[in-house]
Design a protein around this motif. Structure first.
Motif, PDB file in Angstrom:
ATOM      1  N   ASP A 128       0.822  -1.212   0.000  1.00  0.00           N
ATOM      2  CA  ASP A 128       0.000   0.000   0.000  1.00  0.00           C
ATOM      3  C   ASP A 128       0.856   1.262   0.000  1.00  0.00           C
ATOM      4  O   ASP A 128       0.517   2.259  -0.651  1.00  0.00           O
ATOM      5  CB  ASP A 128      -0.933   0.011   1.207  1.00  0.00           C
TER       6      ASP A 128
ATOM      7  N   ARG B 276      -4.535  -1.293  -7.892  1.00  0.00           N
ATOM      8  CA  ARG B 276      -4.661  -2.411  -6.955  1.00  0.00           C
ATOM      9  C   ARG B 276      -5.558  -3.514  -7.515  1.00  0.00           C
ATOM     10  O   ARG B 276      -5.220  -4.692  -7.480  1.00  0.00           O
ATOM     11  CB  ARG B 276      -5.233  -1.917  -5.619  1.00  0.00           C
TER      12      ARG B 276
ATOM     13  N   ALA C 203      -7.859  -2.054   1.012  1.00  0.00           N
ATOM     14  CA  ALA C 203      -7.941  -0.617   0.792  1.00  0.00           C
ATOM     15  C   ALA C 203      -8.746  -0.282  -0.438  1.00  0.00           C
ATOM     16  O   ALA C 203      -9.438   0.729  -0.497  1.00  0.00           O
ATOM     17  CB  ALA C 203      -6.539  -0.029   0.686  1.00  0.00           C
TER      18      ALA C 203
ATOM     19  N   GLU D  74       0.957   4.071  -2.941  1.00  0.00           N
ATOM     20  CA  GLU D  74       0.767   5.484  -2.608  1.00  0.00           C
ATOM     21  C   GLU D  74       1.897   6.342  -3.174  1.00  0.00           C
ATOM     22  O   GLU D  74       1.667   7.432  -3.708  1.00  0.00           O
ATOM     23  CB  GLU D  74       0.689   5.648  -1.094  1.00  0.00           C
TER      24      GLU D  74
END
Length: 232
Positions: free
Chosen positions: A105, A212, A223, A109
């Motif tokens: 993650d 993702r 997420a 990001e």
């Protein structure tokens, strides 16, 4: 015969003059960048650039002997690099964490954050080169160079995801590279930000969620889905 030895000529340099020249060059570059994005490369002339910058045409050619192509190259390089191109490409540059990046993650990001920030700065000029490539050989070369660099970056990211074991079982490195190339393109950025009117946060969230769910293990949950649910 002259008994006095010939004195070497001294080159006179003035810090004030050099600073004034640098500011003039920056003013011309920024004025040209606005015109290239607003009017297009082909429609923008050196005279237009001079008027926008508030200088004489000869001043433009003195600062940029290569004319429009040289100005565009410098404007694009400046936009891609940002105000401080020394900052590491993958993060905020704070340097507080000594732990290696291992969280998928966090990597997503960083990838999305850096790519979106670069396109916010340079996307307009990149699209100028794409949209003008059919009418100008310099723009065709710039567009091809950018597409090649984007494809190489996408391939590097895809290989990194593959080596880390983060890619879904049904996703090859080649497929991941193609998807990343598409997602990071100035065309997609322009379509969503300029044509569809998305704000930058919408664009970033969509980019991260799409990356993702289409490429990464567990991307259908976690997420990705929580972001989708929270936006309903």
């Amino acid at each position: 015969m002259n008994p006095k030895p010939e004195r070497a000529r001294r080159r006179y340099t003035s810090p004030l003059r050099e600073e004034a020249a640098r500011r003039t060059r920056t003013t011309i570059r920024d004025a040209a960048a606005r015109l290239f994005v607003r009017e297009g490369y082909v429609s923008t002339t050196v005279r237009h650039i001079a008027e926008e910058a508030g200088v004489a045409v000869r001043t433009v050619f003195s600062a940029f002997p290569g004319g429009k192509a040289e100005i565009f190259r410098e404007a694009l390089d400046h936009a891609v690099a940002g105000e401080d191109d020394r900052q590491p490409a993958g993060g905020s540059g704070s340097g507080h964490s000594e732990e290696p990046v291992s969280d998928v993650d966090l990597v997503v990001e960083q990838v999305v954050g850096y790519g979106a920030a670069m396109l916010e700065r340079a996307g307009g000029l990149l699209m100028t080169s794409v949209e003008s490539s059919g009418a100008d050989p310099d723009m065709r070369r710039f567009a091809a160079d950018d597409a090649r660099a984007t494809a190489e970056n996408a391939r590097t990211l895809a290989e990194g995801f593959g080596h880390a074991g983060w890619l879904r079982e049904d996703v090859t490195v080649e497929h991941a590279a193609d998807v990343l190339f598409t997602l990071s393109s100035p065309q997609v950025h322009a379509l969503l930000r300029r044509d569809c009117g998305w704000d930058v946060d919408q664009y970033r969230q969509w980019l991260a969620r799409t990356l993702r769910t289409t490429l990464l293990r567990g991307g259908e949950g976690g997420a990705g889905q929580s972001s989708a649910r929270s936006s309903r």
